[in-house]
Design an enzyme around this catalytic site. Sequence first.
Site, PDB file in Angstrom:
ATOM      1  N   HIS A   1      -8.405  10.306   2.593  1.00  0.00           N
ATOM      2  CA  HIS A   1      -7.833   9.175   2.992  1.00  0.00           C
ATOM      3  C   HIS A   1      -7.229   9.470   4.492  1.00  0.00           C
ATOM      4  O   HIS A   1      -6.047   9.225   4.726  1.00  0.00           O
ATOM      5  CB  HIS A   1      -6.637   8.928   2.014  1.00  0.00           C
ATOM      6  CG  HIS A   1      -5.877   7.429   2.197  1.00  0.00           C
ATOM      7  ND1 HIS A   1      -6.521   6.366   2.901  1.00  0.00           N
ATOM      8  CD2 HIS A   1      -4.919   6.932   1.432  1.00  0.00           C
ATOM      9  CE1 HIS A   1      -5.901   5.393   2.813  1.00  0.00           C
ATOM     10  NE2 HIS A   1      -4.647   5.656   1.880  1.00  0.00           N
TER      11      HIS A   1
ATOM     12  N   GLN B   1      -4.648   7.022   6.186  1.00  0.00           N
ATOM     13  CA  GLN B   1      -3.368   7.180   5.952  1.00  0.00           C
ATOM     14  C   GLN B   1      -2.458   8.179   6.650  1.00  0.00           C
ATOM     15  O   GLN B   1      -1.230   8.205   7.049  1.00  0.00           O
ATOM     16  CB  GLN B   1      -3.042   7.556   4.399  1.00  0.00           C
ATOM     17  CG  GLN B   1      -1.743   8.110   3.870  1.00  0.00           C
ATOM     18  CD  GLN B   1      -0.853   6.840   3.804  1.00  0.00           C
ATOM     19  OE1 GLN B   1      -1.092   5.596   3.146  1.00  0.00           O
ATOM     20  NE2 GLN B   1       0.619   6.865   4.349  1.00  0.00           N
TER      21      GLN B   1
ATOM     22  N   CYS C   1       2.497   8.293   0.386  1.00  0.00           N
ATOM     23  CA  CYS C   1       1.693   7.255   0.928  1.00  0.00           C
ATOM     24  C   CYS C   1       1.896   6.127  -0.004  1.00  0.00           C
ATOM     25  O   CYS C   1       1.391   4.915   0.815  1.00  0.00           O
ATOM     26  CB  CYS C   1       0.187   7.783   0.546  1.00  0.00           C
ATOM     27  SG  CYS C   1      -0.074   8.048  -1.170  1.00  0.00           S
TER      28      CYS C   1
ATOM     29  N   ARG D   1       1.028   2.218   9.085  1.00  0.00           N
ATOM     30  CA  ARG D   1      -0.334   2.061   8.869  1.00  0.00           C
ATOM     31  C   ARG D   1      -1.072   1.237   9.733  1.00  0.00           C
ATOM     32  O   ARG D   1      -1.918   1.253  10.280  1.00  0.00           O
ATOM     33  CB  ARG D   1      -0.542   1.672   7.425  1.00  0.00           C
ATOM     34  CG  ARG D   1      -0.121   2.544   6.215  1.00  0.00           C
ATOM     35  CD  ARG D   1      -1.002   3.788   6.188  1.00  0.00           C
ATOM     36  NE  ARG D   1      -2.306   3.677   6.042  1.00  0.00           N
ATOM     37  CZ  ARG D   1      -2.816   3.367   4.866  1.00  0.00           C
ATOM     38  NH1 ARG D   1      -2.319   3.263   3.768  1.00  0.00           N
ATOM     39  NH2 ARG D   1      -4.196   2.885   4.834  1.00  0.00           N
TER      40      ARG D   1
HETATM   41  N1  NVA Z   1      -4.151   9.496  -4.244  1.00  0.00           N
HETATM   42  C1  NVA Z   1      -3.944   7.809  -4.468  1.00  0.00           C
HETATM   43  C2  NVA Z   1      -3.721   7.401  -3.188  1.00  0.00           C
HETATM   44  C3  NVA Z   1      -3.431   6.192  -3.237  1.00  0.00           C
HETATM   45  C4  NVA Z   1      -2.949   5.444  -1.693  1.00  0.00           C
HETATM   46  C5  NVA Z   1      -5.207   7.439  -5.068  1.00  0.00           C
HETATM   47  O1  NVA Z   1      -6.412   7.967  -4.634  1.00  0.00           O
HETATM   48  O2  NVA Z   1      -5.152   6.536  -5.916  1.00  0.00           O
HETATM   49  N1   CP Z   2      -1.157   4.214   0.708  1.00  0.00           N
HETATM   50  C1   CP Z   2      -2.172   3.361   0.625  1.00  0.00           C
HETATM   51  O1   CP Z   2      -3.333   3.576   0.924  1.00  0.00           O
HETATM   52  O2   CP Z   2      -1.942   1.901  -0.336  1.00  0.00           O
HETATM   53  P1   CP Z   2      -3.010   1.225  -0.931  1.00  0.00           P
HETATM   54  O3   CP Z   2      -3.418   1.647  -1.921  1.00  0.00           O
HETATM   55  O4   CP Z   2      -1.864   0.156  -1.274  1.00  0.00           O
HETATM   56  O5   CP Z   2      -3.883   0.505   0.366  1.00  0.00           O
END
Ligand code: NVA
Ligand code: CP
Length: 306
Positions: free
Chosen positions: A129, A132, A263, A291
């Site tokens: 990610h 983020q 996050c 973000r």
């Molecule tokens: N580790 C989490 C992050 C969400 C922003 C997911 O992948 O669901």
């Molecule tokens: N932190 C993040 O990516 O949040 P969302 O899943 O809401 O985009």
Amino acid sequence: MGALKGRDLLSLADLTTEELQELLQLAAALKAGTLKPKCEKILGLLFYKASTRTRVSFSAAMYQLGGQVLDLNPNVTQVGRGEPLPDTARVLDRYLDILAIRTFDQRDLEAFASYATIPIINALTDLEHPCQVLADLQTMQESFSDLNGLTLTYMGDGNNMAHSLMLGCAMTGVNMRVASPPDYCPADAIVQKAQAIANGRTEVVVTPDPLLAIKGAHVVYTDVWASMGQEALAETRIPIFQPYQVSETLLSHADKEAIVLHCLPAHRGEEITDAVIEGSQSRVWDQAENRMHAQKALLASLLGLV
Ligand code: NVA
Ligand code: CP
């Protein structure tokens, strides 16, 4: 700058340390309003998983730049009915100027990028990610000025967040300690990549011991114990991850000035307590705001606006 024009961001490690630092500087300038790049480009959002922050912050950033956004919801486009990925990639490439994709398998993202000439951004995969972490590093810079020499402790699942944080910390001189239950450690390949980037300048440590990991940390970070796609496993994970919950007690072992990041979305009472996320050390709302600034910097750079 303009150094990133036309490039993809599939992994944080696609950036050099210098490019990452320049993006963070650009994000700060955009937030301060000292730079106002403009564009008439079109950003596509192709999200196979739910999103609030990423979807809205990318959209707001693009609109603020003067561009347009198209939400390519898989439920109403042919991708949801199985149109082959290479076909979709080559068609969207003809309409859009830049595309952010949220999906499961990093290999699908990479395949998509190989068929498209426009910049492709990783808006979250199971592996990483990176967007983020741009905002996370910006938030840390706002709190501490200098990232170099800080220690970030990540508590919990060795997931996409842990992976991108490991890379981002290694690139910016931040020591990174991950505390995870033994069967939930970050992927070896990412640990090795982060260690290679750190090259002995900073520590990249994975331990099952939450107390050892948090001792003296400047930044305490956590994320959900079951990521999107793993919902069925959530209940069984709760007792396994309980010792890694960021509570006031655990946080008391970090540096007195430590900040807490998440996050979001958060599961209060699981990976973080309500008292900590709402407490004075929490920076999660600034982090969420960033973000938009960090991704505006990324869009401006990839589109060659700056
Ligand atoms: N580790 C989490 C992050 C969400 C922003 C997911 O992948 O669901
Ligand atoms: N932190 C993040 O990516 O949040 P969302 O899943 O809401 O985009």
